[in-house]
Design an enzyme around this catalytic site. Structure first.
Site, PDB file in Angstrom:
ATOM      1  N   CYS A   1       0.862  -1.178   0.000  1.00  0.00           N
ATOM      2  CA  CYS A   1       0.000   0.000   0.000  1.00  0.00           C
ATOM      3  C   CYS A   1       0.897   1.226   0.000  1.00  0.00           C
ATOM      4  O   CYS A   1       2.121   1.098   0.047  1.00  0.00           O
ATOM      5  CB  CYS A   1      -1.006  -0.013   1.159  1.00  0.00           C
ATOM      6  SG  CYS A   1      -0.331   0.102   2.810  1.00  0.00           S
TER       7      CYS A   1
ATOM      8  N   CYS B   1       2.860   0.475  -8.316  1.00  0.00           N
ATOM      9  CA  CYS B   1       3.220  -0.916  -8.076  1.00  0.00           C
ATOM     10  C   CYS B   1       3.819  -1.525  -9.340  1.00  0.00           C
ATOM     11  O   CYS B   1       3.270  -1.399 -10.420  1.00  0.00           O
ATOM     12  CB  CYS B   1       1.992  -1.717  -7.647  1.00  0.00           C
ATOM     13  SG  CYS B   1       1.362  -1.195  -6.057  1.00  0.00           S
TER      14      CYS B   1
ATOM     15  N   CYS C   1      -2.147   1.399  -4.239  1.00  0.00           N
ATOM     16  CA  CYS C   1      -0.930   2.093  -4.681  1.00  0.00           C
ATOM     17  C   CYS C   1      -0.948   2.384  -6.173  1.00  0.00           C
ATOM     18  O   CYS C   1      -0.064   3.035  -6.701  1.00  0.00           O
ATOM     19  CB  CYS C   1       0.331   1.336  -4.281  1.00  0.00           C
ATOM     20  SG  CYS C   1       0.596  -0.242  -5.078  1.00  0.00           S
TER      21      CYS C   1
END
Length: 139
Positions: free
Chosen positions: A12, A90, A86
């Site tokens: 996250c 990512c 995110c």
């Protein structure tokens, strides 16, 4: 390390709430049958104290964990990557299993607001664990 031991990475943004609770649940439920990692694209200075309290209520201590910066090597060497808000930050690697868990962010929330997030994370972790190629004690 056994090649059958899957590696799960929870990601996250701040690595201070959702991903830390998810990692805590998976460690608690899977024991040493799964390698558990968590990281953030913009890690906070410390874990969200309300997330710590919510996990303490169910007997899981995540106080020793610290937010970590997501790095390519960790992501690339993980079998399952679970993102929690995110977005495009990512990394994506071919051949990996990706899950995106849409969960409310516990940042700035009361314990009453964080408990349902904690409980939903547990449900998702239990489902994930049932899908992983592991043998858990007592299973």
């Amino acid at each position: 390390m056994s090649p059958t031991k899957p590696t799960v990475l929870f990601v996250c943004v701040h690595n201070a709430g959702r991903s830390q609770m998810a990692a805590g649940w998976l460690r608690h439920l899977a024991g040493d049958t799964v390698e558990v990692r968590s990281a953030g694209s913009e890690p906070a200075d410390r874990i969200n104290p309300v997330a710590v309290e919510a996990m303490r209520e169910v007997g899981i201590d995540i106080t020793a964990n610290t937010p970590r910066k997501l790095d390519w090597d960790t992501a690339e060497s993980s079998d399952v990557l679970i993102t929690m808000g995110c977005g495009d930050v990512c990394p994506v690697f071919p051949g990996k299993r990706y899950l995106d868990w849409q969960l409310d962010d516990p940042a700035g929330q009361s314990i009453e607001a964080v408990r349902p997030i904690r409980d939903e994370i547990r449900r998702r972790v239990e489902r994930l664990l049932s899908e992983l190629p592991v043998t858990t004690a007592g299973a």
